[in-house]
Design an enzyme around this catalytic site. Sequence first.
Site, PDB file in Angstrom:
ATOM      1  N   GLU A   1       0.859  -1.189   0.000  1.00 39.70           N
ATOM      2  CA  GLU A   1       0.000   0.000   0.000  1.00 39.70           C
ATOM      3  C   GLU A   1       0.894   1.236   0.000  1.00 39.70           C
ATOM      4  OE1 GLU A   1      -2.948   0.009   3.105  1.00 39.70           O
ATOM      5  OE2 GLU A   1      -3.783   1.920   2.438  1.00 39.70           O
TER       6      GLU A   1
ATOM      7  N   ASN B   1      -6.819   1.392   2.541  1.00 44.26           N
ATOM      8  CA  ASN B   1      -7.558   2.641   2.717  1.00 44.26           C
ATOM      9  C   ASN B   1      -7.110   3.706   1.714  1.00 44.26           C
ATOM     10  OD1 ASN B   1      -8.763   1.359   4.865  1.00 44.26           O
ATOM     11  ND2 ASN B   1      -7.470   2.312   6.418  1.00 44.26           N
TER      12      ASN B   1
ATOM     13  N   ASN C   1     -12.070  -0.907  -1.375  1.00 41.48           N
ATOM     14  CA  ASN C   1     -11.473  -1.494  -0.174  1.00 41.48           C
ATOM     15  C   ASN C   1     -12.310  -1.173   1.056  1.00 41.48           C
ATOM     16  OD1 ASN C   1      -9.064  -2.544   1.458  1.00 41.48           O
ATOM     17  ND2 ASN C   1      -9.296  -0.470   2.286  1.00 41.48           N
ATOM     18  N   GLU C   2     -12.590  -2.155   1.859  1.00 44.53           N
ATOM     19  CA  GLU C   2     -13.254  -1.996   3.172  1.00 44.53           C
ATOM     20  C   GLU C   2     -14.347  -0.927   3.145  1.00 44.53           C
ATOM     21  OE1 GLU C   2     -10.304  -1.634   6.324  1.00 44.53           O
ATOM     22  OE2 GLU C   2      -9.741  -3.722   6.085  1.00 44.53           O
TER      23      GLU C   2
ATOM     24  N   TYR D   1      -7.238  -8.853  11.205  1.00 45.85           N
ATOM     25  CA  TYR D   1      -5.969  -8.695  11.930  1.00 45.85           C
ATOM     26  C   TYR D   1      -6.195  -9.103  13.376  1.00 45.85           C
ATOM     27  CZ  TYR D   1      -4.599  -5.742   7.964  1.00 45.85           C
ATOM     28  OH  TYR D   1      -4.294  -5.264   6.715  1.00 45.85           O
TER      29      TYR D   1
ATOM     30  N   GLU E   1      -6.485  -9.337   3.160  1.00 43.60           N
ATOM     31  CA  GLU E   1      -5.674  -8.704   4.218  1.00 43.60           C
ATOM     32  C   GLU E   1      -5.741  -9.595   5.439  1.00 43.60           C
ATOM     33  OE1 GLU E   1      -6.066  -4.535   5.171  1.00 43.60           O
ATOM     34  OE2 GLU E   1      -6.600  -4.053   3.096  1.00 43.60           O
TER      35      GLU E   1
ATOM     36  N   GLN F   1       1.213  -6.508   5.503  1.00 45.59           N
ATOM     37  CA  GLN F   1       1.638  -6.212   4.149  1.00 45.59           C
ATOM     38  C   GLN F   1       3.002  -6.861   3.895  1.00 45.59           C
ATOM     39  OE1 GLN F   1       0.967  -2.062   3.181  1.00 45.59           O
ATOM     40  NE2 GLN F   1      -1.034  -2.042   4.130  1.00 45.59           N
TER      41      GLN F   1
HETATM   42  O1  AHR Z   1      -3.213  -2.861   5.955  1.00 47.20           O
HETATM   43  C1  AHR Z   1      -3.470  -1.708   6.669  1.00 47.20           C
HETATM   44  C2  AHR Z   1      -4.915  -1.241   6.531  1.00 47.20           C
HETATM   45  O2  AHR Z   1      -5.764  -2.149   7.166  1.00 47.20           O
HETATM   46  C3  AHR Z   1      -5.469  -1.165   5.127  1.00 47.20           C
HETATM   47  O3  AHR Z   1      -5.175   0.045   4.510  1.00 47.20           O
HETATM   48  C4  AHR Z   1      -6.938  -1.289   5.340  1.00 47.20           C
HETATM   49  O4  AHR Z   1      -7.586  -1.884   4.259  1.00 47.20           O
HETATM   50  C5  AHR Z   1      -7.052  -2.081   6.624  1.00 47.20           C
HETATM   51  O5  AHR Z   1      -7.911  -1.472   7.524  1.00 47.20           O
END
Ligand code: AHR
Length: 500
Positions: free
Chosen positions: A27, A72, A172-173, A244, A292, A349
């Site tokens: 990113e 994001n 994205n999201e 995450y 992700e 990432q």
């Molecule tokens: O990977 C970091 C961030 O986590 C990304 O930009 C977003 O998609 C997620 O919230």
Amino acid sequence: MKKSTIIIDKHNITGSVDPRIFGSFIEHLGRAVYGGIFQQGHIQADEQGFRKDVLALVKELQVPVIRYPGGNFVSGYNWEDTVGPKETRPSRLELAWGAIENNQFGLNEFADWCKKCDSQVMMAVNLGTRGADEAREIVEYCNHPNGTYLSDLRRKHGYENPHNIKLWCLGNEMDGPWQIGHKTADEYGRAACEAAKVMKWVDPSIELVACGSSGLYMPTFAEWEATVLDHTYDNVDYLSLHQYYGNAANDTSDFLANTMGMDAFISSVVATCDYVQAKKRSKKKIHLSFDEWNVWYHSLQADRKLEKWQVAPHQLEDVYNFEDALLVGSMLITLLRHADRVKIACLAQLINVIAPIMTSDTGTWRQTIFYPFLHASKFARGTVLHTIVESPLYDSRNYTDVPYLDAVVIANEEKNELVILAVNKDLDEDMEITCDLRQYQGYYVKEHIMLEHDDLKAVNTEANPNNVVPRQGTNFKINDGIFTSILQKHSWNVFVLKKD
Ligand code: AHR
């Protein structure tokens, strides 16, 4: 000592491993790009400013697909700013992460960089501030051969041949209030459907990923998936999942149990996709793109104090410890156990930003999480066997009946190999594991790689890069077709069995 059994049958197959399950993500955030993959003037920079030391580590991981440019970030992305002569590219306020984006590395450079990594681009379009119009234009710029304004613009920029980007994310999201251009499921579903339609009209060979939920914890979870698919089912190929985990409570047993949540998340999304399939009486199956996933929490506090509007600040630079590597190993096992439906996954990432690979001006190093990813990417190619694990269980703060052992078995028929990936989550005791391999006559244990450390909080740093590194195990045997080994307490293990 606790004992566990792994049960497989060579005819009972979960699915073949899509190599894209070992994808990753870059990113425009922090030092992922600037000071990470791209650093003009660095002693390791090639003629394009790409760091050769970083390229070598990415190649070592064998990453087949890399998602770009966000995250994001993509929800405020103007791809046009990132192409053409560098001196005319604008600097802009980057609102997602509060930084300055100078666009000195852009879309075409990323396509070049991916080629050098032997990876494919997974490109995201901006459905935050933009929509179908921009989405069709970027596909035309990237993939149309010639003879139109945008394809000829690409050629004018020095790219005679189209990039032929096959995999595209529709935003994205979009379920998250933190997202630029956050939408309701209906608003997003309509926008994604219209973007998908015109993108595929420009290039029918592309595959599209619609946004699922940003995590299992989202209040809109499941309803979001069902609504989005109601709008997009016929036009998309995959639905995304993001997740995450962190250990802010410093409760390692509970932290390692998080794969129970990840497993339930995947199963629920599969069920929702199939519910919409049934409702639509469709022949088509939607597959999953877990684009992700990782551990992310170490840097959160520090990042709150960051000064705004810097170029490439030290942001999301989690320093991963040994227990993080164990969870990452377990997450990889979880993804593989769902290989029938999870076709794409991106470790988020890749460089510097919540990443397995770190850089400084003076070098690069491998974080602890580098190793389980490396091993899975290198060895877990082939066919996932339905793997039954009979293991003692434990209860943790958030989960009940957590197996101490996580495992999956992969058969690689081309190489005559059988690979067992296993995590012993027991923090106090070693564990004996057995597996009946009488269907695999003539196989021997070629190697046992293990990652273990007395200190769950041990880390690798530039000054001490080899604190947590894998080593070879010797404690295994096959007697009358029954494989036995002892897994050390809190350890990641890879057994490669082979027949010559
Ligand atoms: O990977 C970091 C961030 O986590 C990304 O930009 C977003 O998609 C997620 O919230």
